[in-house]
Design a protein around this motif. Structure first.
Motif, PDB file in Angstrom:
ATOM      1  N   PHE A  22     -49.389 -27.909  -6.570  1.00  0.00           N
ATOM      2  CA  PHE A  22     -48.069 -27.517  -7.079  1.00  0.00           C
ATOM      3  C   PHE A  22     -48.162 -27.051  -8.524  1.00  0.00           C
ATOM      4  CE2 PHE A  22     -44.156 -28.617  -9.339  1.00  0.00           C
ATOM      5  CZ  PHE A  22     -43.209 -27.943  -8.588  1.00  0.00           C
ATOM      6  N   SER A  23     -48.903 -27.783  -9.329  1.00  0.00           N
ATOM      7  CA  SER A  23     -49.033 -27.419 -10.746  1.00  0.00           C
ATOM      8  C   SER A  23     -49.754 -26.096 -10.899  1.00  0.00           C
ATOM      9  CB  SER A  23     -49.761 -28.542 -11.497  1.00  0.00           C
ATOM     10  OG  SER A  23     -49.814 -28.261 -12.886  1.00  0.00           O
ATOM     11  N   ASP A  24     -50.811 -25.880 -10.120  1.00  0.00           N
ATOM     12  CA  ASP A  24     -51.535 -24.616 -10.198  1.00  0.00           C
ATOM     13  C   ASP A  24     -50.665 -23.447  -9.759  1.00  0.00           C
ATOM     14  OD1 ASP A  24     -53.745 -26.011 -11.066  1.00  0.00           O
ATOM     15  OD2 ASP A  24     -54.663 -26.130  -9.046  1.00  0.00           O
ATOM     16  N   ARG A  25     -49.830 -23.669  -8.764  1.00  0.00           N
ATOM     17  CA  ARG A  25     -49.022 -22.585  -8.219  1.00  0.00           C
ATOM     18  C   ARG A  25     -47.825 -22.249  -9.086  1.00  0.00           C
ATOM     19  NH1 ARG A  25     -48.116 -24.857  -3.991  1.00  0.00           N
ATOM     20  NH2 ARG A  25     -45.916 -25.470  -4.170  1.00  0.00           N
TER      21      ARG A  25
ATOM     22  N   ILE B 152     -40.820 -29.238  -3.414  1.00  0.00           N
ATOM     23  CA  ILE B 152     -40.279 -27.972  -2.900  1.00  0.00           C
ATOM     24  C   ILE B 152     -38.932 -27.674  -3.536  1.00  0.00           C
ATOM     25  CG2 ILE B 152     -39.355 -26.834  -0.848  1.00  0.00           C
ATOM     26  CD1 ILE B 152     -41.515 -28.235   0.779  1.00  0.00           C
ATOM     27  N   ASN B 153     -38.066 -28.695  -3.609  1.00  0.00           N
ATOM     28  CA  ASN B 153     -36.753 -28.524  -4.227  1.00  0.00           C
ATOM     29  C   ASN B 153     -36.872 -28.213  -5.713  1.00  0.00           C
ATOM     30  OD1 ASN B 153     -35.440 -28.953  -1.818  1.00  0.00           O
ATOM     31  ND2 ASN B 153     -35.095 -31.140  -2.191  1.00  0.00           N
ATOM     32  N   ILE B 154     -37.812 -28.867  -6.377  1.00  0.00           N
ATOM     33  CA  ILE B 154     -38.010 -28.607  -7.807  1.00  0.00           C
ATOM     34  C   ILE B 154     -38.453 -27.167  -8.024  1.00  0.00           C
ATOM     35  CG2 ILE B 154     -39.487 -29.178  -9.788  1.00  0.00           C
ATOM     36  CD1 ILE B 154     -39.473 -32.085  -8.773  1.00  0.00           C
ATOM     37  N   GLU B 155     -39.340 -26.709  -7.182  1.00  0.00           N
ATOM     38  CA  GLU B 155     -39.835 -25.333  -7.312  1.00  0.00           C
ATOM     39  C   GLU B 155     -38.720 -24.320  -7.073  1.00  0.00           C
ATOM     40  OE1 GLU B 155     -43.250 -22.407  -5.324  1.00  0.00           O
ATOM     41  OE2 GLU B 155     -43.010 -24.480  -4.650  1.00  0.00           O
ATOM     42  N   LYS B 156     -37.845 -24.575  -6.106  1.00  0.00           N
ATOM     43  CA  LYS B 156     -36.826 -23.595  -5.748  1.00  0.00           C
ATOM     44  C   LYS B 156     -35.592 -23.646  -6.628  1.00  0.00           C
ATOM     45  CE  LYS B 156     -37.942 -22.926  -0.850  1.00  0.00           C
ATOM     46  NZ  LYS B 156     -37.411 -22.928   0.531  1.00  0.00           N
ATOM     47  N   HIS B 157     -35.239 -24.843  -7.108  1.00  0.00           N
ATOM     48  CA  HIS B 157     -33.929 -24.986  -7.744  1.00  0.00           C
ATOM     49  C   HIS B 157     -33.957 -25.536  -9.169  1.00  0.00           C
ATOM     50  CE1 HIS B 157     -32.222 -24.278  -3.774  1.00  0.00           C
ATOM     51  NE2 HIS B 157     -32.961 -25.265  -3.282  1.00  0.00           N
TER      52      HIS B 157
ATOM     53  N   ASN C 114     -29.406 -29.936   1.637  1.00  0.00           N
ATOM     54  CA  ASN C 114     -30.102 -29.604   2.877  1.00  0.00           C
ATOM     55  C   ASN C 114     -30.570 -28.157   2.910  1.00  0.00           C
ATOM     56  OD1 ASN C 114     -29.659 -32.160   3.877  1.00  0.00           O
ATOM     57  ND2 ASN C 114     -27.674 -31.613   4.736  1.00  0.00           N
ATOM     58  N   ASP C 115     -30.637 -27.545   1.752  1.00  0.00           N
ATOM     59  CA  ASP C 115     -30.932 -26.124   1.722  1.00  0.00           C
ATOM     60  C   ASP C 115     -32.375 -25.816   2.076  1.00  0.00           C
ATOM     61  OD1 ASP C 115     -30.403 -23.392   1.169  1.00  0.00           O
ATOM     62  OD2 ASP C 115     -31.421 -23.617  -0.744  1.00  0.00           O
ATOM     63  N   CYS C 116     -33.291 -26.721   1.783  1.00  0.00           N
ATOM     64  CA  CYS C 116     -34.687 -26.392   1.984  1.00  0.00           C
ATOM     65  C   CYS C 116     -35.433 -27.557   2.602  1.00  0.00           C
ATOM     66  CB  CYS C 116     -35.344 -26.004   0.653  1.00  0.00           C
ATOM     67  SG  CYS C 116     -35.194 -27.276  -0.606  1.00  0.00           S
ATOM     68  N   GLY C 117     -36.584 -27.231   3.203  1.00  0.00           N
ATOM     69  CA  GLY C 117     -37.433 -28.271   3.756  1.00  0.00           C
ATOM     70  C   GLY C 117     -36.717 -29.081   4.809  1.00  0.00           C
ATOM     71  N   ILE C 118     -37.127 -30.317   4.938  1.00  0.00           N
ATOM     72  CA  ILE C 118     -36.507 -31.190   5.935  1.00  0.00           C
ATOM     73  C   ILE C 118     -35.253 -31.855   5.406  1.00  0.00           C
ATOM     74  CG2 ILE C 118     -38.663 -31.660   7.131  1.00  0.00           C
ATOM     75  CD1 ILE C 118     -38.915 -34.216   5.593  1.00  0.00           C
TER      76      ILE C 118
END
Length: 483
Positions: A343-346, A379-384, A421-425
């Motif tokens: 995650f950090s690298d990406r 995932i949520n941190i990355e998107k929002h 509930n926007d992303c992932g599970i």
């Protein structure tokens, strides 16, 4: 379809409960009507019987008193002539002095024309004619008493002033006839005491009926309360069982999904990736062959090799996202490290991971749940979130295993379902997973960042370690963490 069936299962016990309550009310009402009517009918019969008995007793007393009076004056009556004034005077004196039942029992004398000869309680009547004296219903009182006396003695109910209280009361009169003198000798008793006894008995009967009504009402209410309590208990029990089944079903679905993801990830890693790697090696071998033949590598071949490398990396990423093998092979700690590093690298977001080293590995179902929480949070941190720094903390105290993911992003509105509930599970599904393990899941968010906390009690997986300890003959199977 499932929701409709659940509603029907919930509505049916409520309908049965209402039916039972209505049945109890109807039974109580019918019982009350039947019991009170029967009791009142029996009471009225008892009152009639008692009244008849008391009145007959009074009538017998009147006969006895009259017989005594006649016997007391018989010697004067038998030895005198019809016009013997002295004998008549002596008889009236004797009758005036004869009393019973206090001052309310006395004798009176009228001739056959209705003239009053003796009346100790109403002397104003003496010497006057009362042949036309009527009661409230128009009955000729004196005429009826004289007629009954001539007929051999009989009884007559009529209203008369009671000497003791000067009030009009119901009276039973009895009269006999002295044929030689043309006299009617009468007496009577007042029925106040009889009516009072009957009224008291009627009052007691009414009290008993009211008590019976109250008892039936209390029993009905108690039955309704018991039925209601039983119905609520059954509904709560059914709801609990339904919730448990739903939770268990949800967890089974999650487990099936995880198993399917694990299977697909393994197939991708062990199958497709291996095939693609083999193709890559073939392309590389082709390039080496061309190089030895001093031939240029065709651009399509180089382009195919580049795309193949991208495909291999993408499949590895998808496989790792579906279910990382490192989670099964090295455990949660290594999986979190790998996930955080990727995650950090990406994204370029710095991550700090604080975790103890576990001497005993956590069970797979706990590892999977905690890993999914970290994965979904990142995932949520990355998107929002637009965060610059993330901290992941895994700790274990005496009773709780705690996972905390905190970021310094812009935060979000927790009440917004679409964003959760926007992303992932989805965070809601994560919360259900944690609750299935009897844990606690919370999200706190503000403009300074978001903190996700998952706490799982030791009791939810200590059986796993007890079984592991017995299997491995380990006398100390508790979880221990060290730095």
């Amino acid at each position: 379809m499932t929701m409709i069936k659940t509603k029907k299962r919930m509505i049916l016990p409520i309908k049965l409960l209402f039916i039972a309550v209505i049945q109890v009310l109807l039974t109580a009402l019918i019982t009350y009507i039947l019991v009170t009517n029967e009791y009142r009918e029996l009471s009225n019969q008892s009152l009639d019987t008692l009244e008849h008995f008391l009145v007959e007793q009074k009538k017998q007393e009147l006969k006895n008193y009259t017989a005594l009076a006649v016997l007391a004056v018989d010697h004067l009556y038998q030895s005198s002539e019809p016009d013997n004034y002295v004998a008549k005077k002596l008889v009236t004196n004797i009758l005036d002095k004869m009393t019973f039942n206090g001052e309310d029992g006395y004798f009176f004398v009228y001739d056959d024309k209705g003239n009053a000869i003796s009346h100790p309680k109403q002397p104003f009547r003496i010497g006057k004619n009362w042949w036309e004296l009527e009661d409230g219903k128009g009955n000729k009182i004196i005429q009826i008493l004289i007629s009954n006396a001539k007929a051999g003695g009989d009884f007559y109910h009529y209203p008369w002033t009671k000497p003791s209280n000067k009030k009009i009361s119901e009276k039973i009169g009895y009269s006999v006839y002295l044929e030689k003198w043309k006299w009617m000798i009468g007496t009577g008793v007042y029925l106040d005491n009889v009516n009072l006894q009957l009224s008291q008995l009627q009052f007691e009967i009414d009290e008993h009926i009211n008590k019976t009504k109250n008892i039936i009402l209390i029993l009905a209410l108690s039955s309704i309360f018991v039925i209601f309590l039983f119905g609520v208990t059954v509904n709560l029990r059914q709801k609990k069982q339904t919730d448990e089944k739903i939770t268990e079903l949800g967890q089974r679905i999650v487990n099936v999904q995880e198993d399917e993801s694990r299977h697909i990830a393994r197939e991708l890693h062990d199958g497709i990736i291996q095939i693609l790697v083999s193709i890559k090696f073939s392309l590389e071998a082709t390039k080496m062959h061309l190089s030895k033949a001093v031939q240029d590598v065709p651009k399509p071949l180089q382009h195919a090799e580049d795309n193949l490398v991208i495909a291999i990396d993408e499949i590895r990423r998808i496989s790792h996202h579906m279910h990382p093998q490192i989670l099964d092979e090295l455990g949660l700690s290594a999986a979190i490290d790998t996930l955080s590093a990727d995650f950090s690298d990406r994204t370029g977001v710095s991550i700090e991971v604080f975790k103890p080293l576990a001497r005993n590995l956590l069970p797979d179902f706990i590892n999977t749940t905690l890993y999914r929480i970290v994965q979904e949070s990142l995932i949520n941190i990355e998107k929002h979130a637009k965060a610059e720094h993330v901290e992941i903390s895994l700790s274990f105290d005496k009773n709780w295993l705690t996972l905390i993911i905190a970021d310094d992003g812009k935060g979000f509105d927790i009440n917004s379902v679409s964003e959760i509930n926007d992303c992932g599970i989805g965070l809601r599904n994560l919360a259900e997973r944690v609750e299935y393990h009897l844990g606690e899941f919370s999200v706190v968010s503000s403009s300074k960042g978001t903190t996700i906390t998952a706490k799982i009690p030791k009791c939810s997986f200590e059986n796993y370690f007890n079984q592991t300890r017995v299997k491995n003959n380990d006398n100390n199977g508790d979880i221990e963490f060290g730095q």
